[in-house]
Design a protein around this motif. Structure first.
Motif, PDB file in Angstrom:
ATOM      1  N   PHE A 117       0.835  -1.201   0.000  1.00 60.43           N
ATOM      2  CA  PHE A 117       0.000   0.000   0.000  1.00 60.43           C
ATOM      3  C   PHE A 117       0.867   1.247   0.000  1.00 60.43           C
ATOM      4  CE2 PHE A 117      -2.337  -3.409   2.058  1.00 60.43           C
ATOM      5  CZ  PHE A 117      -3.476  -3.431   1.270  1.00 60.43           C
ATOM      6  N   LEU A 118       0.560   2.143  -0.891  1.00 55.64           N
ATOM      7  CA  LEU A 118       1.294   3.411  -0.938  1.00 55.64           C
ATOM      8  C   LEU A 118       0.322   4.575  -0.792  1.00 55.64           C
ATOM      9  CD1 LEU A 118       3.817   2.775  -3.877  1.00 55.64           C
ATOM     10  CD2 LEU A 118       4.263   2.655  -1.425  1.00 55.64           C
ATOM     11  N   GLN A 119       0.839   5.682  -0.269  1.00 57.76           N
ATOM     12  CA  GLN A 119       0.057   6.906  -0.143  1.00 57.76           C
ATOM     13  C   GLN A 119       0.412   7.828  -1.301  1.00 57.76           C
ATOM     14  OE1 GLN A 119       2.172   5.936   2.609  1.00 57.76           O
ATOM     15  NE2 GLN A 119       0.476   4.618   3.120  1.00 57.76           N
ATOM     16  N   PRO A 120      -0.591   8.498  -1.874  1.00 57.52           N
ATOM     17  CA  PRO A 120      -0.287   9.467  -2.918  1.00 57.52           C
ATOM     18  C   PRO A 120       0.241  10.751  -2.293  1.00 57.52           C
ATOM     19  CG  PRO A 120      -2.603   9.579  -2.383  1.00 57.52           C
ATOM     20  CD  PRO A 120      -2.017   8.469  -1.538  1.00 57.52           C
ATOM     21  N   ALA A 121       0.730  11.655  -3.132  1.00 54.16           N
ATOM     22  CA  ALA A 121       1.053  13.006  -2.670  1.00 54.16           C
ATOM     23  C   ALA A 121      -0.206  13.591  -2.028  1.00 54.16           C
ATOM     24  CB  ALA A 121       1.489  13.858  -3.856  1.00 54.16           C
ATOM     25  N   GLY A 122      -0.031  14.380  -0.989  1.00 48.34           N
ATOM     26  CA  GLY A 122      -1.158  14.931  -0.241  1.00 48.34           C
ATOM     27  C   GLY A 122      -2.184  15.630  -1.122  1.00 48.34           C
ATOM     28  N   ARG A 123      -1.702  16.286  -2.186  1.00 44.55           N
ATOM     29  CA  ARG A 123      -2.635  17.034  -3.045  1.00 44.55           C
ATOM     30  C   ARG A 123      -3.578  16.137  -3.825  1.00 44.55           C
ATOM     31  NH1 ARG A 123       2.330  17.110  -5.064  1.00 44.55           N
ATOM     32  NH2 ARG A 123       2.774  16.570  -7.245  1.00 44.55           N
ATOM     33  N   TYR A 124      -3.319  14.823  -3.827  1.00 42.30           N
ATOM     34  CA  TYR A 124      -4.222  13.902  -4.528  1.00 42.30           C
ATOM     35  C   TYR A 124      -4.998  13.011  -3.560  1.00 42.30           C
ATOM     36  CZ  TYR A 124      -1.317  15.264  -8.478  1.00 42.30           C
ATOM     37  OH  TYR A 124      -0.643  15.976  -9.430  1.00 42.30           O
ATOM     38  N   SER A 125      -4.856  13.266  -2.277  1.00 40.15           N
ATOM     39  CA  SER A 125      -5.408  12.317  -1.312  1.00 40.15           C
ATOM     40  C   SER A 125      -6.937  12.360  -1.245  1.00 40.15           C
ATOM     41  CB  SER A 125      -4.804  12.545   0.070  1.00 40.15           C
ATOM     42  OG  SER A 125      -5.189  13.814   0.516  1.00 40.15           O
ATOM     43  N   PHE A 126      -7.551  13.353  -1.904  1.00 41.33           N
ATOM     44  CA  PHE A 126      -9.024  13.417  -1.899  1.00 41.33           C
ATOM     45  C   PHE A 126      -9.605  13.064  -3.264  1.00 41.33           C
ATOM     46  CE2 PHE A 126      -7.419  17.309  -3.521  1.00 41.33           C
ATOM     47  CZ  PHE A 126      -8.330  17.707  -4.483  1.00 41.33           C
ATOM     48  N   VAL A 127      -8.758  12.699  -4.211  1.00 38.47           N
ATOM     49  CA  VAL A 127      -9.205  12.515  -5.595  1.00 38.47           C
ATOM     50  C   VAL A 127      -9.678  11.091  -5.847  1.00 38.47           C
ATOM     51  CG1 VAL A 127      -8.524  12.655  -8.023  1.00 38.47           C
ATOM     52  CG2 VAL A 127      -7.568  14.275  -6.370  1.00 38.47           C
ATOM     53  N   SER A 128     -10.910  10.965  -6.341  1.00 37.88           N
ATOM     54  CA  SER A 128     -11.406   9.655  -6.771  1.00 37.88           C
ATOM     55  C   SER A 128     -12.015   9.800  -8.159  1.00 37.88           C
ATOM     56  CB  SER A 128     -12.467   9.126  -5.797  1.00 37.88           C
ATOM     57  OG  SER A 128     -13.665   9.870  -5.922  1.00 37.88           O
ATOM     58  N   SER A 129     -12.062   8.702  -8.889  1.00 33.57           N
ATOM     59  CA  SER A 129     -12.680   8.721 -10.221  1.00 33.57           C
ATOM     60  C   SER A 129     -14.133   9.169 -10.118  1.00 33.57           C
ATOM     61  CB  SER A 129     -12.619   7.328 -10.856  1.00 33.57           C
ATOM     62  OG  SER A 129     -11.288   6.921 -11.017  1.00 33.57           O
ATOM     63  N   ARG A 130     -14.814   8.680  -9.113  1.00 37.26           N
ATOM     64  CA  ARG A 130     -16.233   8.995  -8.966  1.00 37.26           C
ATOM     65  C   ARG A 130     -16.451  10.504  -8.783  1.00 37.26           C
ATOM     66  NH1 ARG A 130     -19.432  10.085  -4.960  1.00 37.26           N
ATOM     67  NH2 ARG A 130     -17.823   9.643  -3.416  1.00 37.26           N
ATOM     68  N   MET A 131     -15.639  11.122  -7.915  1.00 33.25           N
ATOM     69  CA  MET A 131     -15.786  12.569  -7.681  1.00 33.25           C
ATOM     70  C   MET A 131     -15.435  13.373  -8.909  1.00 33.25           C
ATOM     71  SD  MET A 131     -15.719  14.374  -4.379  1.00 33.25           S
ATOM     72  CE  MET A 131     -14.166  14.415  -3.516  1.00 33.25           C
ATOM     73  N   VAL A 132     -14.384  12.948  -9.618  1.00 36.81           N
ATOM     74  CA  VAL A 132     -13.980  13.648 -10.840  1.00 36.81           C
ATOM     75  C   VAL A 132     -15.141  13.647 -11.837  1.00 36.81           C
ATOM     76  CG1 VAL A 132     -12.528  13.381 -12.916  1.00 36.81           C
ATOM     77  CG2 VAL A 132     -11.480  13.369 -10.643  1.00 36.81           C
ATOM     78  N   LYS A 133     -15.782  12.491 -12.019  1.00 42.61           N
ATOM     79  CA  LYS A 133     -16.902  12.389 -12.973  1.00 42.61           C
ATOM     80  C   LYS A 133     -18.064  13.274 -12.528  1.00 42.61           C
ATOM     81  CE  LYS A 133     -16.802   7.843 -12.779  1.00 42.61           C
ATOM     82  NZ  LYS A 133     -17.061   6.400 -12.977  1.00 42.61           N
ATOM     83  N   GLU A 134     -18.339  13.220 -11.224  1.00 44.47           N
ATOM     84  CA  GLU A 134     -19.466  13.976 -10.678  1.00 44.47           C
ATOM     85  C   GLU A 134     -19.246  15.480 -10.851  1.00 44.47           C
ATOM     86  OE1 GLU A 134     -21.046  11.646  -7.262  1.00 44.47           O
ATOM     87  OE2 GLU A 134     -20.932  13.613  -6.290  1.00 44.47           O
TER      88      GLU A 134
END
Ligand code: ATP
Ligand code: MG
Length: 162
Positions: A117-134
């Motif tokens: 398991f890896l953590q993304p850069a903090g600036r991407y920690s809230f990004v999901s495909s679902r939210m992007v589409k919405e």
């Protein structure tokens, strides 16, 4: 012996969080296969072929990454590739419970494969495909949250513009 890893997901569409994870994984492993799960139940926005294309474009500059698709059991595909690690991302505690369950089930099915398991850069920690589409479908700006090629395809798919 070279260590091969598999990064499975839906990637509908790929985000900069996914790409961030791929870059980190590519440094850690000798080879990383990013694989789109063909899961017709999810009613995706993009076809599997489109998602493979978007990921291929977005990772073209990384030498040890390849992109493919798979059906069925993830560990069966990992074995087929000769992968000994499965890469997954943890954005927040909310990801953990589901990832933990899957990792333990996968370990039961294939004890020789480790989940990493890896953590993304903090600036991407809230990004999901679902939210992007919405957000995009309601006219919100998602620049910087997805690769430029994905932004173009979202415009074509959702606004009917090119
Ligand atoms: N922003 C991100 N940073 C780090 N890891 C991520 C990020 N987005 C997704 N992941 C991880 O990538 C893997 C594949 O995720 P998936 O394809 O379900 O993306 P998703 O953004 O969660 O999509 P959806 O919103 O449709 O659930 C999972 O391990 C997930 O935790
Ligand atoms: Mg998800």
């Amino acid at each position: 012996m070279p260590v091969k890893a598999l990064y499975p997901g839906t990637f509908d569409p790929p985000t900069n969080g996914h790409v961030d994870l791929i870059q980190r994984g590519a440094k850690l492993f000798d080879h990383l296969t990013v694989a789109v799960l063909n899961n017709p139940v999810k009613n995706p926005l993009f076809t599997v072929a489109e998602r493979v294309e978007m990921l291929t474009e977005a990772t073209a500059s990384i030498g040890n990454v390849s992109v493919s698709m798979f059906d069925g059991l993830m560990v069966a595909f990992a074995r087929q590739l000769g992968a000994t690690a499965v890469l997954r991302g943890i954005r927040a505690i909310s990801d953990y419970e589901h990832e933990f369950q899957m990792a333990l089930m996968n370990r039961r099915l294939a004890p020789e494969i480790e989940s990493v398991f890896l953590q993304p850069a903090g600036r991407y920690s809230f990004v999901s495909s679902r939210m992007v589409k919405e957000v995009f479908s309601f006219g919100g700006d998602v620049t910087g949250l997805v690769p430029p090629n994905v932004l173009k395809r979202l415009r074509t798919r959702i606004n009917g513009k090119s």
